[in-house]
Design a protein around this motif. Structure first.
Motif, PDB file in Angstrom:
ATOM      1  N   SER A  76       0.551  -0.907   0.333  1.00 53.50           N
ATOM      2  CA  SER A  76       0.214   0.268   0.415  1.00 53.50           C
ATOM      3  C   SER A  76       1.071   1.311  -0.474  1.00 53.50           C
ATOM      4  CB  SER A  76      -1.204   0.431   1.062  1.00 53.50           C
ATOM      5  OG  SER A  76      -1.485  -0.804   1.256  1.00 53.50           O
ATOM      6  N   LEU A  77       1.675   1.015   0.402  1.00 49.16           N
ATOM      7  CA  LEU A  77       3.232   2.579   0.402  1.00 49.16           C
ATOM      8  C   LEU A  77       4.155   2.562  -0.384  1.00 49.16           C
ATOM      9  CD1 LEU A  77       2.884   5.317   2.109  1.00 49.16           C
ATOM     10  CD2 LEU A  77       5.058   3.480   4.166  1.00 49.16           C
ATOM     11  N   TYR A  78       4.449   0.456  -1.118  1.00 49.41           N
ATOM     12  CA  TYR A  78       5.646   0.901  -1.040  1.00 49.41           C
ATOM     13  C   TYR A  78       5.454   0.354  -2.199  1.00 49.41           C
ATOM     14  CZ  TYR A  78       8.016   3.542   2.588  1.00 49.41           C
ATOM     15  OH  TYR A  78       8.521   4.301   3.957  1.00 49.41           O
ATOM     16  N   VAL A  79       5.530   0.492  -3.640  1.00 48.06           N
ATOM     17  CA  VAL A  79       5.224  -0.401  -4.729  1.00 48.06           C
ATOM     18  C   VAL A  79       6.139  -1.074  -4.994  1.00 48.06           C
ATOM     19  CG1 VAL A  79       3.858   1.050  -5.990  1.00 48.06           C
ATOM     20  CG2 VAL A  79       5.791   1.538  -5.927  1.00 48.06           C
ATOM     21  N   TRP A  80       7.375  -0.676  -4.325  1.00 48.07           N
ATOM     22  CA  TRP A  80       8.535  -2.342  -4.717  1.00 48.07           C
ATOM     23  C   TRP A  80       8.222  -3.524  -3.614  1.00 48.07           C
ATOM     24  CZ3 TRP A  80      10.491  -2.492   0.031  1.00 48.07           C
ATOM     25  CH2 TRP A  80      10.881  -1.770   0.907  1.00 48.07           C
ATOM     26  N   ASN A  81       7.238  -3.200  -3.024  1.00 44.10           N
ATOM     27  CA  ASN A  81       7.137  -4.236  -1.863  1.00 44.10           C
ATOM     28  C   ASN A  81       5.665  -5.679  -2.063  1.00 44.10           C
ATOM     29  OD1 ASN A  81       8.448  -5.721   0.656  1.00 44.10           O
ATOM     30  ND2 ASN A  81       6.438  -5.351   1.252  1.00 44.10           N
ATOM     31  N   GLY A  82       5.738  -4.937  -3.829  1.00 48.88           N
ATOM     32  CA  GLY A  82       4.771  -5.843  -4.004  1.00 48.88           C
ATOM     33  C   GLY A  82       4.970  -6.605  -5.546  1.00 48.88           C
ATOM     34  N   SER A  83       3.747  -7.479  -5.620  1.00 48.36           N
ATOM     35  CA  SER A  83       3.925  -8.695  -7.105  1.00 48.36           C
ATOM     36  C   SER A  83       4.702  -7.588  -7.987  1.00 48.36           C
ATOM     37  CB  SER A  83       3.286  -9.586  -7.047  1.00 48.36           C
ATOM     38  OG  SER A  83       1.785  -8.468  -7.232  1.00 48.36           O
ATOM     39  N   GLU A  84       3.918  -6.462  -8.321  1.00 51.68           N
ATOM     40  CA  GLU A  84       4.673  -5.872  -9.734  1.00 51.68           C
ATOM     41  C   GLU A  84       5.936  -5.670 -10.231  1.00 51.68           C
ATOM     42  OE1 GLU A  84       2.631  -3.482  -7.496  1.00 51.68           O
ATOM     43  OE2 GLU A  84       1.412  -5.142  -7.909  1.00 51.68           O
ATOM     44  N   ALA A  85       6.595  -5.764  -8.649  1.00 46.63           N
ATOM     45  CA  ALA A  85       7.909  -5.725  -8.863  1.00 46.63           C
ATOM     46  C   ALA A  85       9.060  -6.615  -9.890  1.00 46.63           C
ATOM     47  CB  ALA A  85       8.986  -5.434  -7.748  1.00 46.63           C
ATOM     48  N   ALA A  86       8.822  -7.622  -9.956  1.00 41.17           N
ATOM     49  CA  ALA A  86       8.899  -8.696 -10.486  1.00 41.17           C
ATOM     50  C   ALA A  86       8.943  -8.694 -11.659  1.00 41.17           C
ATOM     51  CB  ALA A  86       9.213  -9.956  -9.837  1.00 41.17           C
ATOM     52  N   ALA A  87       8.116  -7.742 -11.984  1.00 42.23           N
ATOM     53  CA  ALA A  87       7.967  -7.787 -13.286  1.00 42.23           C
ATOM     54  C   ALA A  87       8.635  -6.357 -14.283  1.00 42.23           C
ATOM     55  CB  ALA A  87       5.900  -6.967 -13.746  1.00 42.23           C
ATOM     56  N   ASP A  88       9.419  -5.883 -13.387  1.00 40.02           N
ATOM     57  CA  ASP A  88      10.025  -4.320 -13.772  1.00 40.02           C
ATOM     58  C   ASP A  88      11.197  -5.118 -13.254  1.00 40.02           C
ATOM     59  OD1 ASP A  88      11.543  -2.411 -13.879  1.00 40.02           O
ATOM     60  OD2 ASP A  88       9.612  -1.151 -13.727  1.00 40.02           O
ATOM     61  N   LEU A  90      13.919  -3.164 -13.818  1.00 35.20           N
ATOM     62  CA  LEU A  90      14.459  -2.407 -12.613  1.00 35.20           C
ATOM     63  C   LEU A  90      14.263  -2.197 -11.676  1.00 35.20           C
ATOM     64  CD1 LEU A  90      16.262   0.501 -12.853  1.00 35.20           C
ATOM     65  CD2 LEU A  90      14.337   1.997 -12.626  1.00 35.20           C
ATOM     66  N   LEU A  91      12.889  -2.214 -11.077  1.00 34.76           N
ATOM     67  CA  LEU A  91      13.182  -2.676 -10.109  1.00 34.76           C
ATOM     68  C   LEU A  91      13.540  -3.791  -9.265  1.00 34.76           C
ATOM     69  CD1 LEU A  91       9.657  -1.518  -9.110  1.00 34.76           C
ATOM     70  CD2 LEU A  91      11.652  -0.002  -8.835  1.00 34.76           C
ATOM     71  N   ARG A  92      13.574  -4.723 -10.438  1.00 36.35           N
ATOM     72  CA  ARG A  92      14.178  -6.540  -9.524  1.00 36.35           C
ATOM     73  C   ARG A  92      15.619  -5.717  -9.347  1.00 36.35           C
ATOM     74  NH1 ARG A  92      12.630  -8.384 -14.441  1.00 36.35           N
ATOM     75  NH2 ARG A  92      13.854  -8.452 -15.007  1.00 36.35           N
ATOM     76  N   HIS A  93      16.057  -5.288 -10.006  1.00 36.67           N
ATOM     77  CA  HIS A  93      17.120  -5.055  -9.375  1.00 36.67           C
ATOM     78  C   HIS A  93      17.812  -4.366  -7.971  1.00 36.67           C
ATOM     79  CE1 HIS A  93      19.785  -7.062 -12.958  1.00 36.67           C
ATOM     80  NE2 HIS A  93      18.469  -6.465 -13.848  1.00 36.67           N
ATOM     81  N   LYS A  94      16.605  -3.657  -8.104  1.00 36.63           N
ATOM     82  CA  LYS A  94      16.973  -2.730  -6.860  1.00 36.63           C
ATOM     83  C   LYS A  94      15.971  -3.741  -5.498  1.00 36.63           C
ATOM     84  CE  LYS A  94      16.671   1.656  -8.511  1.00 36.63           C
ATOM     85  NZ  LYS A  94      15.480   3.159  -8.354  1.00 36.63           N
ATOM     86  N   THR A  95      14.824  -4.140  -5.351  1.00 34.08           N
ATOM     87  CA  THR A  95      14.920  -5.308  -4.946  1.00 34.08           C
ATOM     88  C   THR A  95      15.774  -6.302  -4.585  1.00 34.08           C
ATOM     89  OG1 THR A  95      12.985  -6.269  -6.342  1.00 34.08           O
ATOM     90  CG2 THR A  95      12.101  -4.574  -5.299  1.00 34.08           C
ATOM     91  N   ALA A  96      16.225  -6.954  -5.595  1.00 38.09           N
ATOM     92  CA  ALA A  96      16.979  -7.522  -5.078  1.00 38.09           C
ATOM     93  C   ALA A  96      18.543  -7.660  -3.666  1.00 38.09           C
ATOM     94  CB  ALA A  96      17.676  -8.758  -5.998  1.00 38.09           C
ATOM     95  N   TYR A  97      18.960  -6.818  -3.848  1.00 39.27           N
ATOM     96  CA  TYR A  97      19.798  -6.024  -2.912  1.00 39.27           C
ATOM     97  C   TYR A  97      19.678  -5.141  -2.257  1.00 39.27           C
ATOM     98  CZ  TYR A  97      22.022  -8.741  -7.142  1.00 39.27           C
ATOM     99  OH  TYR A  97      23.155  -9.619  -7.677  1.00 39.27           O
ATOM    100  N   TYR A  98      18.860  -4.051  -2.282  1.00 33.26           N
ATOM    101  CA  TYR A  98      18.184  -3.299  -1.502  1.00 33.26           C
ATOM    102  C   TYR A  98      17.308  -2.714  -1.074  1.00 33.26           C
ATOM    103  CZ  TYR A  98      19.539   1.570   0.626  1.00 33.26           C
ATOM    104  OH  TYR A  98      19.312   2.956   1.042  1.00 33.26           O
ATOM    105  N   LEU A  99      15.969  -3.095  -1.742  1.00 35.45           N
ATOM    106  CA  LEU A  99      14.880  -2.276  -1.609  1.00 35.45           C
ATOM    107  C   LEU A  99      13.669  -3.579  -0.968  1.00 35.45           C
ATOM    108  CD1 LEU A  99      13.812  -0.002  -3.906  1.00 35.45           C
ATOM    109  CD2 LEU A  99      14.826  -0.013  -1.726  1.00 35.45           C
ATOM    110  N   ASN A 100      14.277  -4.343  -0.169  1.00 37.31           N
ATOM    111  CA  ASN A 100      13.427  -5.643  -0.238  1.00 37.31           C
ATOM    112  C   ASN A 100      13.204  -5.051   1.554  1.00 37.31           C
ATOM    113  OD1 ASN A 100      15.967  -7.196   1.928  1.00 37.31           O
ATOM    114  ND2 ASN A 100      16.925  -6.688   0.011  1.00 37.31           N
ATOM    115  N   PRO A 101      11.860  -5.816   2.161  1.00 37.50           N
ATOM    116  CA  PRO A 101      11.226  -6.305   3.835  1.00 37.50           C
ATOM    117  C   PRO A 101      12.803  -6.258   4.329  1.00 37.50           C
ATOM    118  CG  PRO A 101       9.873  -7.323   1.900  1.00 37.50           C
ATOM    119  CD  PRO A 101      10.760  -7.208   1.722  1.00 37.50           C
ATOM    120  N   ALA A 102      13.851  -6.941   4.384  1.00 42.03           N
ATOM    121  CA  ALA A 102      14.571  -7.124   5.339  1.00 42.03           C
ATOM    122  C   ALA A 102      15.271  -6.672   5.967  1.00 42.03           C
ATOM    123  CB  ALA A 102      15.460  -8.554   4.814  1.00 42.03           C
TER     124      ALA A 102
END
Length: 337
Positions: A76-88, A90-102
């Motif tokens: 609801s707040l951060y779109v990188w925390n949703g399933s749509e990030a896997a389809a992007d 740019l976001l796929r690279h960012k979520t792998a190393y930085y923008l992820n919940p942990a």
């Protein structure tokens, strides 16, 4: 569960949380800077800054709803925390190393621990010196001041990247942390001026804080109003000049529809008008005038943070409703208490 109402709440909550956090962070910067520069003039106002900075402990608790929403996978707040990030890509690279919940959670805990430790270090030794009058305590705080400023710079910059800039994760600006810091300092200086005036109005600190202190605080407020404008212009000018679509999209949203009026409000109300209003020596030495501009800038500082957060919720329309007011009163009530 993740409908428009919940998204609205989280964005309103984040806006008001960052508003009060920014004031405490500005207080922490003021205390560290005062010790690092051995600023004797600030001794009688420094305790107020120490107490404002000490509120980071309570703000850490108020951050829990945001942290839990990220850890639960809520986008609801951060779109990188949703399933749509896997389809992007740019976001796929960012979520792998930085923008992820942990990693988001680990960094948030680290930021608050550093801020709490620094605020506690200064406040405890300051209180201890009230009874012991030991000059060695001052020397310890002065030696720690430059270290605190370095830690402050890194943590505040990365916190603003994590909590505010990542609301629109495809966009980036290396000066974003400085922009947030400059606004935080404006908010803090406005807040400490009003706090000192309110305490004196109730009979406290009558002889401790003089017109000279208000003059110095007014000069700092004037300087950081200009500094905020300088950083805002620097960020805008470089992005406008380069004219890369992946960078200009952030400003395009804020220059179209009803958001362009908020941008104009910030240009005039956060920079040009208070710059002229605080320019004279008289404005910094007359309590009524200085209180007016401090209150003015506290309001505009909130608008600035709203301008940073809310377009990621609705990029076409400005909407301020009861949820925004409830979050402001609720978080603000805890903060003031």
């Amino acid at each position: 569960v993740q409908g428009d109402g919940l998204r609205y709440f989280y964005h309103a909550y984040l806006t008001n949380f960052c508003y009060f956090l920014s004031i405490s962070l500005g207080g922490l910067f003021f205390v560290a800077l005062a010790h690092a520069t051995r600023a004797g003039w600030s001794v009688t106002t420094r305790r107020l800054a120490e107490l404002i900075a000490g509120n980071v402990a309570w703000l850490a608790v108020l951050f829990v709803p945001i942290l839990l929403s990220v850890l639960s996978g809520n986008a609801s707040l951060y779109v990188w925390n949703g399933s749509e990030a896997a389809a992007d890509e740019l976001l796929r690279h960012k979520t792998a190393y930085y923008l992820n919940p942990a990693s988001f959670a680990v960094r948030a805990v680290f930021y608050f621990l550093v801020w709490w430790w620094m605020a506690r270090f200064f406040l405890r030794r300051s209180i201890e010196q009230d009874t012991s009058a030991d000059p060695a305590l001052t020397q310890r705080m002065e030696r720690f001041g430059p270290v605190a400023l370095v830690l402050f710079g890194f943590t505040v910059s990365f916190a603003s990247f994590d909590w505010l800039m990542s609301l629109e994760p495809a966009w980036f600006s290396t000066i974003y942390g400085v922009y947030f810091f400059s606004g935080s300092t404006v908010g803090f200086l406005a807040a400490i001026i009003l706090l000192a005036l309110s305490l004196q109005a109730t009979g406290r600190l009558k002889s401790s804080i003089t017109v000279e202190h208000y003059h110095d605080l007014g000069k700092l407020l004037f300087a950081f109003v200009f500094f905020w404008g300088y950083i805002a212009f620097s960020q805008y000018m470089l992005i406008w000049y380069a004219n890369y679509p992946e960078e200009t999209i952030w400003y395009l949203t804020r220059q179209t529809g009803s958001w362009k009026w908020v941008s104009l409000v910030l240009l005039f109300a956060h920079l040009l008008i208070p710059f002229c209003g605080l320019l004279s020596r008289e404005a910094k030495r007359r309590k009524a005038i200085l209180a007016f501009w401090a209150a003015w800038l506290l309001i505009v500082h909130w608008i600035d943070l709203y301008w940073l957060v809310a377009p990621s919720l609705d990029p076409t329309t400005v909407r301020i409703g009861l949820i925004d007011a409830a979050c402001l009163v609720g978080i603000g009530g805890v903060y003031l208490a």
